[in-house]
Design an enzyme around this catalytic site. Sequence first.
Site, PDB file in Angstrom:
ATOM      1  CG  HIS A 182     -35.429  38.221  -6.372  1.00  0.00           C
ATOM      2  ND1 HIS A 182     -35.038  39.269  -5.485  1.00  0.00           N
ATOM      3  CD2 HIS A 182     -36.208  38.438  -8.039  1.00  0.00           C
ATOM      4  CE1 HIS A 182     -34.765  39.951  -6.489  1.00  0.00           C
ATOM      5  NE2 HIS A 182     -35.467  40.167  -7.655  1.00  0.00           N
ATOM      6  CD  GLU A 185     -39.191  46.500  -9.981  1.00  0.00           C
ATOM      7  OE1 GLU A 185     -39.578  45.874  -9.241  1.00  0.00           O
ATOM      8  OE2 GLU A 185     -38.301  46.765  -9.547  1.00  0.00           O
ATOM      9  CD  GLU A 194     -35.971  50.130  -9.024  1.00  0.00           C
ATOM     10  OE1 GLU A 194     -36.580  48.880  -8.596  1.00  0.00           O
ATOM     11  OE2 GLU A 194     -35.068  50.058  -9.359  1.00  0.00           O
ATOM     12  CG  HIS A 214     -36.237  50.185 -12.899  1.00  0.00           C
ATOM     13  ND1 HIS A 214     -37.103  49.625 -12.728  1.00  0.00           N
ATOM     14  CD2 HIS A 214     -34.938  49.795 -12.898  1.00  0.00           C
ATOM     15  CE1 HIS A 214     -36.243  48.190 -11.662  1.00  0.00           C
ATOM     16  NE2 HIS A 214     -35.314  48.827 -11.758  1.00  0.00           N
ATOM     17  CG  ASP A 248     -31.566  49.324 -11.833  1.00  0.00           C
ATOM     18  OD1 ASP A 248     -32.009  51.028 -11.320  1.00  0.00           O
ATOM     19  OD2 ASP A 248     -31.661  48.150 -11.841  1.00  0.00           O
ATOM     20  CG  ASP A 254     -31.182  49.250  -7.885  1.00  0.00           C
ATOM     21  OD1 ASP A 254     -31.802  49.705  -8.715  1.00  0.00           O
ATOM     22  OD2 ASP A 254     -31.061  47.958  -7.457  1.00  0.00           O
ATOM     23  CG  ASP A 311     -35.088  46.908  -5.609  1.00  0.00           C
ATOM     24  OD1 ASP A 311     -33.689  46.702  -5.499  1.00  0.00           O
ATOM     25  OD2 ASP A 311     -35.381  46.757  -7.037  1.00  0.00           O
TER      26      ASP A 311
HETATM   27  C1  XLS Z   1     -33.995  45.226 -11.014  1.00  0.00           C
HETATM   28  C2  XLS Z   1     -35.374  45.176  -9.846  1.00  0.00           C
HETATM   29  C3  XLS Z   1     -35.589  44.204  -9.688  1.00  0.00           C
HETATM   30  C4  XLS Z   1     -36.931  44.003  -9.099  1.00  0.00           C
HETATM   31  C5  XLS Z   1     -37.180  43.006  -8.460  1.00  0.00           C
HETATM   32  O1  XLS Z   1     -33.409  46.232 -11.640  1.00  0.00           O
HETATM   33  O2  XLS Z   1     -35.504  46.437  -9.581  1.00  0.00           O
HETATM   34  O3  XLS Z   1     -34.811  43.983  -8.206  1.00  0.00           O
HETATM   35  O4  XLS Z   1     -37.931  44.787  -8.290  1.00  0.00           O
HETATM   36  O5  XLS Z   1     -37.443  41.255  -9.501  1.00  0.00           O
HETATM   37 NI    NI Z   2     -36.791  47.363  -8.497  1.00  0.00          NI
HETATM   38 NI    NI Z   3     -33.789  48.539 -10.216  1.00  0.00          NI
END
Ligand code: XLS
Ligand code: NI
Ligand code: NI
Length: 437
Positions: free
Chosen positions: A101, A232, A268, A271, A307, A309, A339
């Site tokens: 970002h 996304e 993702e 997600h 999330d 991650d 991610d």
């Molecule tokens: C957040 C998103 C973010 C995107 C990029 O949940 O996964 O990290 O991948 O803005």
């Molecule tokens: Ni992401």
């Molecule tokens: Ni995410």
Amino acid sequence: MPEFIPGIKKIKYEGPDSRNVLAFRHYNADEIIMGKKMKDHLRFAVAYWHTLRGSGADPFGSQTMCRPWDDGSDSIANAERRLRANFEFLQKLGVEYYCFHDRDIAPEGKTLPQSNKNLGAIVKIARQLQNNTGIKLLWGTANLFSHPRYMCGASTNPDAHVFAYAAAQVKKAMEVTLELGGENYVFWGGREGYQTLLNTDMKRELDHLARFLSMAHNYKKEIGFKGALLIEPKPKEPMRHQYDFDAATVIGFLKGHGLDKGFKLNIEANHATLAGHTFEHDLQTASDAGMLGSIDANTGDLLLGWDTDQFPMDIKSCTLAMLVVLNQGGIGAGGLNFDAKVRRESITIEDLFTAHIGGMDAFALGLKNAARIITEGSLKKMVKDRYQSWESGIGAAIESGKASFVELEKWALAHGEPTPRSGNQEKFESMLNSRII
Ligand code: XLS
Ligand code: NI
Ligand code: NI
């Protein structure tokens, strides 16, 4: 270049029997799978926001990870050190791409011109480091969710002033992505959504989102950016309801606003599962629409509803994901962006390496498994057999649009009750298990 990570050398492939945690057991970058190098199938990327900016902070506690190169300040000098550490980390890991970002790589200033100046300075150094190392930018994006100005959304904010500010920020982020040879540009919805319908004109906000995306598409053409624009999806978090809920919602939204030719999707895993789907469901939905552009490779946790991650470590899930990718002929100019963040308790730099190595090995196995399943062909044949009735006779007539309700009624009356046919789910599941390493 100063060594930021002196204790760790370039990670090597040592093969499946190695017990060295700082070595690959399955990811062998140049090994050919179905006519293509592993690294070109997988196109791994490191996510700057997690790997270089992750601090281990959570809503219940502060920072747990202190990197030796990071003094915690918002200075340009600190941003530069982080950037240099990023390139050293990627080189040692043997990953060729990164994603960021705008605000991950350079500090936000007090004014927009100041923020743009900071970004410009860091991007100049990034350009040099890319040239020196051969490391490339898979995608850039703008952070339209951290600053308080975006608390009620960016392009879906009720205040047009915020919409304009967000447009200015994305314009700069697209320019920077182009300058760095980025292969894609991503829009994750950040706070595009709502907390309560009571204070929200949803239709108006969605129209604004479409307007914003169409301006971005115009600007892409104006500056000659050749990469894909990717959306996304995510169903919730931080907002209670996010507009880009899942792949199907985004595809419908883009089609409804005539934007589907200009955008693809970045799917993702975490997600998809937050939306109540499997990872492979959302991948397949995007792929079937011809819109699977890239992947955020991570995983959630069955016991937690947010999330998380985490690094992808589940070989079956990676196999199912790679089946979708191989079946569509590859991920193209997209890639597998980790991610993913190390857990709050995993505080060493070695943890950063082992996490990425584990994810790369899991996807390498997923790739090999998927390639084996496809080459051998029995899964495809088993699915084809299930749909046999569509190949000729009444099935073929329906598929080609030659049948009507009246004709089908006549046909059904003449043929009586259909014979039940087993779905054989357990046979399919065992077949998959027997092909997975
Ligand atoms: C957040 C998103 C973010 C995107 C990029 O949940 O996964 O990290 O991948 O803005
Ligand atoms: Ni992401
Ligand atoms: Ni995410």
